[in-house]
Design a protein around this motif. Structure first.
Motif, PDB file in Angstrom:
ATOM      1  N   GLY A   1       6.841  36.528  70.198  1.00 47.20           N
ATOM      2  CA  GLY A   1       6.898  36.856  68.775  1.00 47.20           C
ATOM      3  C   GLY A   1       5.531  37.257  68.262  1.00 47.20           C
ATOM      4  O   GLY A   1       4.689  37.747  69.004  1.00 47.20           O
ATOM      5  N   GLU A   2       5.294  37.036  66.982  1.00 45.52           N
ATOM      6  CA  GLU A   2       4.029  37.414  66.373  1.00 45.52           C
ATOM      7  C   GLU A   2       2.891  36.587  66.961  1.00 45.52           C
ATOM      8  O   GLU A   2       3.034  35.380  67.182  1.00 45.52           O
ATOM      9  N   LEU A   3       1.757  37.214  67.187  1.00 44.35           N
ATOM     10  CA  LEU A   3       0.623  36.497  67.748  1.00 44.35           C
ATOM     11  C   LEU A   3       0.121  35.446  66.764  1.00 44.35           C
ATOM     12  O   LEU A   3       0.184  35.639  65.549  1.00 44.35           O
ATOM     13  N   PRO A   4      -0.394  34.318  67.267  1.00 45.10           N
ATOM     14  CA  PRO A   4      -0.959  33.303  66.363  1.00 45.10           C
ATOM     15  C   PRO A   4      -2.062  33.895  65.505  1.00 45.10           C
ATOM     16  O   PRO A   4      -2.897  34.673  65.987  1.00 45.10           O
ATOM     17  N   GLU A   5      -2.070  33.534  64.238  1.00 44.25           N
ATOM     18  CA  GLU A   5      -3.073  34.071  63.321  1.00 44.25           C
ATOM     19  C   GLU A   5      -4.482  33.732  63.796  1.00 44.25           C
ATOM     20  O   GLU A   5      -5.411  34.536  63.672  1.00 44.25           O
ATOM     21  N   GLY A   6      -4.656  32.531  64.358  1.00 47.45           N
ATOM     22  CA  GLY A   6      -5.974  32.088  64.791  1.00 47.45           C
ATOM     23  C   GLY A   6      -6.235  32.311  66.264  1.00 47.45           C
ATOM     24  O   GLY A   6      -7.011  31.573  66.879  1.00 47.45           O
ATOM     25  N   LEU A   7      -5.624  33.331  66.862  1.00 49.17           N
ATOM     26  CA  LEU A   7      -5.806  33.603  68.285  1.00 49.17           C
ATOM     27  C   LEU A   7      -7.256  33.994  68.572  1.00 49.17           C
ATOM     28  O   LEU A   7      -7.833  34.836  67.896  1.00 49.17           O
ATOM     29  N   VAL A   8      -7.827  33.373  69.612  1.00 52.11           N
ATOM     30  CA  VAL A   8      -9.203  33.664  70.015  1.00 52.11           C
ATOM     31  C   VAL A   8      -9.251  33.863  71.527  1.00 52.11           C
ATOM     32  O   VAL A   8      -8.683  33.079  72.286  1.00 52.11           O
ATOM     33  N   LEU A   9      -9.946  34.906  71.958  1.00 53.08           N
ATOM     34  CA  LEU A   9     -10.126  35.210  73.372  1.00 53.08           C
ATOM     35  C   LEU A   9     -11.612  35.153  73.691  1.00 53.08           C
ATOM     36  O   LEU A   9     -12.435  35.657  72.932  1.00 53.08           O
ATOM     37  N   THR A  10     -11.957  34.541  74.821  1.00 54.69           N
ATOM     38  CA  THR A  10     -13.361  34.306  75.152  1.00 54.69           C
ATOM     39  C   THR A  10     -13.727  34.934  76.491  1.00 54.69           C
ATOM     40  O   THR A  10     -13.131  34.609  77.518  1.00 54.69           O
ATOM     41  N   LEU A  11     -14.715  35.827  76.450  1.00 55.10           N
ATOM     42  CA  LEU A  11     -15.232  36.486  77.646  1.00 55.10           C
ATOM     43  C   LEU A  11     -16.516  35.778  78.074  1.00 55.10           C
ATOM     44  O   LEU A  11     -17.522  35.834  77.369  1.00 55.10           O
ATOM     45  N   PRO A  12     -16.528  35.114  79.244  1.00 58.99           N
ATOM     46  CA  PRO A  12     -17.698  34.334  79.649  1.00 58.99           C
ATOM     47  C   PRO A  12     -18.678  35.120  80.511  1.00 58.99           C
ATOM     48  O   PRO A  12     -18.390  36.222  80.986  1.00 58.99           O
ATOM     49  N   LYS A  13     -19.865  34.522  80.668  1.00 53.11           N
ATOM     50  CA  LYS A  13     -20.886  34.989  81.624  1.00 53.11           C
ATOM     51  C   LYS A  13     -21.155  36.496  81.528  1.00 53.11           C
ATOM     52  O   LYS A  13     -21.236  37.198  82.539  1.00 53.11           O
ATOM     53  N   VAL A  14     -21.296  36.972  80.322  1.00 50.56           N
ATOM     54  CA  VAL A  14     -21.581  38.392  80.112  1.00 50.56           C
ATOM     55  C   VAL A  14     -23.045  38.669  80.460  1.00 50.56           C
ATOM     56  O   VAL A  14     -23.940  37.924  80.073  1.00 50.56           O
ATOM     57  N   THR A  15     -23.269  39.754  81.192  1.00 47.38           N
ATOM     58  CA  THR A  15     -24.634  40.143  81.549  1.00 47.38           C
ATOM     59  C   THR A  15     -25.017  41.513  81.015  1.00 47.38           C
ATOM     60  O   THR A  15     -26.210  41.798  80.862  1.00 47.38           O
ATOM     61  N   THR A  16     -24.044  42.386  80.732  1.00 48.64           N
ATOM     62  CA  THR A  16     -24.358  43.749  80.299  1.00 48.64           C
ATOM     63  C   THR A  16     -23.456  44.199  79.157  1.00 48.64           C
ATOM     64  O   THR A  16     -22.363  43.664  78.945  1.00 48.64           O
ATOM     65  N   VAL A  17     -23.929  45.195  78.453  1.00 54.53           N
ATOM     66  CA  VAL A  17     -23.130  45.817  77.397  1.00 54.53           C
ATOM     67  C   VAL A  17     -21.879  46.452  77.989  1.00 54.53           C
ATOM     68  O   VAL A  17     -20.808  46.452  77.366  1.00 54.53           O
ATOM     69  N   ALA A  18     -21.987  46.977  79.202  1.00 54.09           N
ATOM     70  CA  ALA A  18     -20.841  47.635  79.844  1.00 54.09           C
ATOM     71  C   ALA A  18     -19.672  46.681  80.003  1.00 54.09           C
ATOM     72  O   ALA A  18     -18.501  47.089  79.877  1.00 54.09           O
ATOM     73  N   GLN A  19     -19.933  45.415  80.294  1.00 52.30           N
ATOM     74  CA  GLN A  19     -18.837  44.448  80.431  1.00 52.30           C
ATOM     75  C   GLN A  19     -18.114  44.257  79.103  1.00 52.30           C
ATOM     76  O   GLN A  19     -16.883  44.110  79.064  1.00 52.30           O
ATOM     77  N   VAL A  20     -18.854  44.266  78.016  1.00 56.62           N
ATOM     78  CA  VAL A  20     -18.230  44.123  76.701  1.00 56.62           C
ATOM     79  C   VAL A  20     -17.438  45.377  76.338  1.00 56.62           C
ATOM     80  O   VAL A  20     -16.353  45.298  75.751  1.00 56.62           O
ATOM     81  N   LYS A  21     -17.954  46.539  76.705  1.00 58.61           N
ATOM     82  CA  LYS A  21     -17.190  47.762  76.478  1.00 58.61           C
ATOM     83  C   LYS A  21     -15.906  47.766  77.296  1.00 58.61           C
ATOM     84  O   LYS A  21     -14.857  48.241  76.834  1.00 58.61           O
TER      85      LYS A  21
END
Length: 425
Positions: A177-197
């Motif tokens: 159904g509808e996604l939770p209003e407070g849904l949060v996703l966490t990307l760990p151990k980031v080293t570069t801008v490319a990973q965030v892109k």
């Protein structure tokens, strides 16, 4: 009498200047919108993904209360944290009510360090089960206001596994159904801008596949590697993140132990208050100032259990207070027994600061001369402080009205005038 001087700059001059600054105007509008005024949780709890059940938050709250009651109660805890008798008496019932009604504000089901490598079949099943359990908890009203997952990082060895878990979890929620209003996703151990892109691309595709509004799936970035603070070219990649994917990142979370270990800090001295931690967190603050991206401090692994309960509470409470004083309004908790010291220290911080902040706000609003002449920027900071205290339960709206002479809508407008201007336009 000499004639009044007339403007020398022509309409063409002004238009020329507007043209020169059009790019700046767009940058400020798009990349520096300011805080959106919504509630920020005071903490994030991490738990191995397969341990979550719809009753998880309530179970942690009950365990936290049992622990504090077994060690003399919440007023005694307040004394351990340096609160005087009157403050401890005011804080204790609020913390007790919090632990009974909303002991966890933000929960992350962990598929990374807290889950480990159990093989693809086991993690697939756990990701599907996690989506089902979160959907059930949200439907039952037992989920924390903010909830989501941390999946494995985008380094080559774990990238496909992390993406698959993210996909299964989001797809499972969308199917429910509808996604939770407070849904949060966490990307760990980031080293570069490319990973965030790459993460931006992944969630954009999930939005398309599941017919979600563009920008619905925002995510946090964990700052756990020195490469994100200082890149190979001598620049700061973390400062580039808000502008590489504008509006997509919701928060930066400092990772105490991964970051410290990466800098060869021995285990005994790895801490949220080590100088390397302070440096990284100051860079993070500068990187996101004005962007609306929130900040979170890390955790302490000194847990209040066994014979170490009171010492661990004192340490945790001091670290929580230290973070708050430095503008980090969120941190990590790893065990139910850390909840009492989290809320006791947080509530004391806001209650101690309320009388002075409210008096200065009243003087500002009523244009009354006082001992401090506050400018609009300081008034915004005062209002934001008081508003955070209300949002987390440390102070009541009626107290704010009595002391500052403003209700919550006006307080919100003072803290976030840009939002008030937008809503009135």
């Amino acid at each position: 009498m000499a004639a009044s001087p007339k403007p020398s700059l022509t309409a063409a001059d002004l238009a020329n200047i507007d043209g020169q600054l059009a790019g700046t105007d767009r940058l400020l509008e798009q990349n520096y919108p300011g805080d959106d005024g919504s509630r920020q949780p005071v903490h994030t709890v991490y738990v191995p993904a397969d341990r979550f059940t719809p009753s998880f938050a309530a179970d942690w709250g009950a365990e936290a209360l049992a622990t504090v009651n077994a060690h003399g109660g919440l007023e005694k805890l307040g004394g351990l944290l340096g609160q005087d008798a009157a403050l401890a008496e005011a804080v204790a019932p609020r913390v007790e009510a919090k632990l009974a009604s909303e002991p966890i504000e933000d929960l992350r089901l962990d598929f990374e360090d807290g889950f480990g490598d159990r093989g693809d079949d086991a993690e697939d099943a756990a990701a599907v089960a996690a989506a089902s359990a979160v959907a059930a908890a949200v439907a039952a009203g037992s989920a924390p206001p903010f909830i989501g997952i941390r999946f494995k990082c985008f380094e080559a060895a774990t990238r496909s596994r992390g993406l698959r878990t993210l996909d299964l979890f989001v797809s499972g929620l969308a199917a429910a159904g509808e996604l939770p209003e407070g849904l949060v996703l966490t990307l760990p151990k980031v080293t570069t801008v490319a990973q965030v892109k790459a993460m931006d691309y992944a969630v954009s595709r999930l939005e398309e596949v599941h017919s979600l509004p563009a920008g619905r799936l925002r995510f946090e970035v964990q700052v756990e590697t020195p490469q994100l603070i200082l890149g190979p070219e001598g620049t700061s990649p973390v400062a580039q993140l808000p502008h590489a994917v504008p509006g997509r990142i919701s928060g930066l979370h400092y990772g105490t132990y991964d970051y410290s270990a990466s800098l060869q800090i021995s285990a005994e001295y790895q801490s949220m208050e080590h100088p390397v931690a302070d440096f990284a967190k100051e860079v993070m603050q500068l990187a996101v100032a004005g962007t609306g991206i929130r900040l979170s401090d890390g955790s302490t692994n000194i847990i209040p259990v066994g014979d170490n309960v009171e010492n661990a509470w004192q340490l945790h409470g001091r670290l929580v207070r230290r973070s708050l004083e430095r503008g980090y309004y969120q941190g990590w908790d790893l065990h139910p027994a850390q909840l009492p010291s989290r809320f006791a220290a947080t509530y004391a911080f806001y209650r101690q600061g309320l009388p002075a902040a409210a008096a200065r706000l009243r003087n500002y609003v009523e244009q009354t001369e006082g001992g401090v002449m506050d400018e609009p920027a300081t008034a915004r900071a005062l209002a934001a402080f008081v508003l955070r205290g209300v949002q987390c339960g440390a102070v009541g709206a009626e107290e704010v009205q009595a002391l500052a002479g403003v209700g919550i809508p006006q307080l919100t407008g003072l803290a976030h005038p840009r939002l008030a201007t937008t809503s009135n336009s």
